[in-house]
Structure formats: C-alpha cells, structure tokens
Design an enzyme around this catalytic site. Structure first.
Site, mmCIF file in Angstrom:
data_model
loop_
_atom_site.group_PDB
_atom_site.id
_atom_site.type_symbol
_atom_site.label_atom_id
_atom_site.label_comp_id
_atom_site.label_asym_id
_atom_site.label_seq_id
_atom_site.Cartn_x
_atom_site.Cartn_y
_atom_site.Cartn_z
ATOM 1 N N LYS A 57 0.864 -1.186 0.000
ATOM 2 C CA LYS A 57 0.000 0.000 0.000
ATOM 3 C C LYS A 57 0.897 1.231 0.000
ATOM 4 O O LYS A 57 1.648 1.448 0.933
ATOM 5 C CB LYS A 57 -0.929 0.027 1.217
ATOM 6 C CG LYS A 57 -1.903 1.194 1.204
ATOM 7 C CD LYS A 57 -2.748 1.227 2.468
ATOM 8 C CE LYS A 57 -3.833 2.279 2.350
ATOM 9 N NZ LYS A 57 -3.289 3.636 2.075
ATOM 10 N N PHE A 129 -1.973 0.417 -10.476
ATOM 11 C CA PHE A 129 -2.472 -0.824 -9.888
ATOM 12 C C PHE A 129 -3.820 -1.275 -10.441
ATOM 13 O O PHE A 129 -4.334 -2.321 -10.036
ATOM 14 C CB PHE A 129 -2.563 -0.716 -8.363
ATOM 15 C CG PHE A 129 -3.273 0.520 -7.851
ATOM 16 C CD1 PHE A 129 -4.619 0.724 -8.078
ATOM 17 C CD2 PHE A 129 -2.563 1.463 -7.138
ATOM 18 C CE1 PHE A 129 -5.262 1.850 -7.604
ATOM 19 C CE2 PHE A 129 -3.199 2.600 -6.647
ATOM 20 C CZ PHE A 129 -4.559 2.793 -6.880
ATOM 21 N N ARG A 199 -16.902 1.187 -2.639
ATOM 22 C CA ARG A 199 -16.207 0.447 -1.581
ATOM 23 C C ARG A 199 -16.665 -1.004 -1.595
ATOM 24 O O ARG A 199 -17.857 -1.286 -1.520
ATOM 25 C CB ARG A 199 -16.470 1.086 -0.221
ATOM 26 C CG ARG A 199 -15.407 0.701 0.816
ATOM 27 C CD ARG A 199 -15.477 1.582 2.031
ATOM 28 N NE ARG A 199 -15.168 2.976 1.767
ATOM 29 C CZ ARG A 199 -13.938 3.462 1.650
ATOM 30 N NH1 ARG A 199 -12.888 2.652 1.738
ATOM 31 N NH2 ARG A 199 -13.744 4.752 1.416
ATOM 32 N N LYS A 205 -7.510 -3.575 2.680
ATOM 33 C CA LYS A 205 -6.244 -3.007 3.127
ATOM 34 C C LYS A 205 -5.880 -3.581 4.486
ATOM 35 O O LYS A 205 -6.723 -3.720 5.364
ATOM 36 C CB LYS A 205 -6.295 -1.479 3.173
ATOM 37 C CG LYS A 205 -7.379 -0.872 4.027
ATOM 38 C CD LYS A 205 -7.370 0.649 3.890
ATOM 39 C CE LYS A 205 -8.512 1.297 4.645
ATOM 40 N NZ LYS A 205 -8.540 2.771 4.490
#
Length: 288
Positions: A57, A129, A199, A205
């Site tokens: 991340k 990404f 979302r 994460k």
C-alpha cells in the site's frame, strides 16, 4: 438603424462565445461527486487468502489517467509538466503519484500546485495498480497492465507488483516487513474480481493501524508548551460522533492548523464502546 446595430453586437457576442468554447481546454475541475473508483474495505481474517493478489500500500496521491489528463478522485485536474504525461498510453489507468515511503506530504504539495515545478516532478512516479473498465478479472487485467506499462517504456510510469502468499502467517510477515521498511501496509485484491467501483471487499487493506476521516469543527487552544497555538482539533466523524484529536501534529501545523470544515485523516487502534477512536493520531489533511 439602432435595431441593426443591436443585432450585429448580439451576433458578435455569440460568435465570440463559440470561439472561446472551441479554444478553451475542456478540463474536469472540482465536481460535486467523487470520481468513480474502487475503494478498499478493512482486511479481516475470514477471507481465503489464496483468492487474493497482494501488493504494497503506497502512501501517494490517488490519480486517474482518463487517456488525456490526470485527475484526482474528487474530479480535480492535476497539472503536470507536459513531458510527464506526453507518452502515456491512451487507455485509462488508476494509480498513485508517489516519491518514496513516508513522503506523502512532499508529493501532495507538488501535485497541488497549479503551476508545476519541473524539477519537483522529476522525483515523482506514477504507480499503476488498476485498469479501469478493463476486460476480464483482476488477474487478467494485471497481465494487460504488464504489457501496457512495458510497452510505454517510461521510467516514471511503473506497475505495482502483485504477489501471492501461501498462508496468513506469511501475509502478516510480509506486512511487518513492509511497515518496518517505512511502508503503510498491504493491499489485497481478489484475483477473480471483475472491474467495479465503490467500496467493496474485493479490495482490502491491511495495516498495523486503522485509518478514518473526520471533519474539523473547532480548534482547542493549547496549554503549556503549546500556549498560543492549537492544542487539539475537535473533529466529527460521518456518524456524528465528536472527539478531540491532539497528537501527531508538527509545531508548524499547530501554529497553522487545518481550517474548520477541513477533512482530515487520522489513524487509531480500536474504538471504545461509545464508538470513539482510541489512541487517535493525526495523519494528514485529506488530499484535494
């Protein structure tokens, strides 16, 4: 005669307006709604780790390349030197403008400038990404990105490397190693997921701390060594819960704190029974 003169003036104004529309770049500036992108949920131990591709991340500025220009999640144009995007692929891309671990404030400052500083942008990389609206599942889109980024042959256009682990112990070990090296944590993207926005648990994460956003509603005066400066921010979560955010600030930030109404990001370990974040620490002003 006066009527003829009025008609001529009116026609000239219409012509001028049309010419202005034709010569003015049609950029996307601040919009009422965020640009539709995929957003992550928090990792949980119930998932099947074998279904996910994993990457670091990166603490950069989220940027979407629409084939012609770079924009933020909020729909704001990112002004770059011409060379930075001149040879970008025509296909849309999603990624982070990044310099190095722990340099979010630096890259954020660079990206915010409406007159880009060439020397500053020479430090910046665009880490890719995702392939917006790309065909196939994420593993297939990742292979497409490999070819696309490889063909571009640009040093500042880079692909975020995806990898797999065998078990959750290896996942945690990798996360610890990344954090120890100054990184934020890991991202897990379900390999068989078709492209989507909003979302979703197809993207997770994993960080040693949780993060969240709140709105500044007041400045609390400092005491002792912070006399005459901001001691804490009184902030409000989206659910209406209010609390004081008093750590994580530099002396400069205390002297010139985020304005009331600003969205700020903070990190915390857990929540109390009343829903207040515990051990909350200021991280940054929400970008753009």
């Amino acid at each position: 005669m006066k009527n003829i003169l009025r008609q001529c003036i009116k026609q000239l104004m219409v012509t001028f307006a049309i010419v202005l529309l034709l010569v003015t770049p049609q950029y996307t500036f601040a919009s009422d709604h965020d640009t539709a992108v995929l957003l992550a949920k928090i990792y949980n131990d119930d998932i099947d780790i074998n279904q996910y591709l994993i990457s670091e991340k990166f603490d950069g500025v989220r940027a979407i390349w629409d084939g012609k220009q770079l924009i933020t999640r909020q729909g704001n144009l990112i002004v770059t030197p011409a060379w930075f995007t001149a040879d970008f692929p025509k296909t849309p891309l999603d990624g982070e403008l990044w310099i190095k671990r722990g340099a979010f404030d630096v890259v954020s400052g660079i990206v915010r400038k409406q007159t880009p500083v060439d020397a500053e942008w020479r430090q910046v990389s665009y880490l890719i990404f995702e392939l917006p609206h790309g065909k196939g599942d994420f593993s297939m889109r990742y292979q497409t990105l490999k070819r696309t980024i490889g063909s571009a042959k640009l040093n500042h256009l880079k692909l975020v490397q995806q990898f797999k682990v065998s078990n959750k112990a290896q996942l945690k070990q990798k996360m610890v190693a990344v954090v120890k090296a100054g990184g934020e944590g890991l991202m897990l993207h379900r390999a068989n997921a078709l492209y989507q926005t909003g979302r979703s648990d197809v993207l997770l994460k994993l960080k040693p701390f949780l993060d969240a956003e709140a709105v500044v509603i007041a400045h609390v005066a400092g005491k002792g060594k912070y006399e005459g400066k901001m001691g804490a921010l009184l902030v409000e979560l989206p659910n209406g819960i209010q609390f004081k955010l008093g750590t994580g600030f530099t002396d400069a930030q205390r002297a010139n704190p985020p304005a009331i109404g600003t969205n700020v990001t903070f990190i915390y370990q857990e929540k109390t029974k009343k829903g207040k974040p515990r051990f909350a620490r200021f991280l940054r002003v929400r970008n753009q």
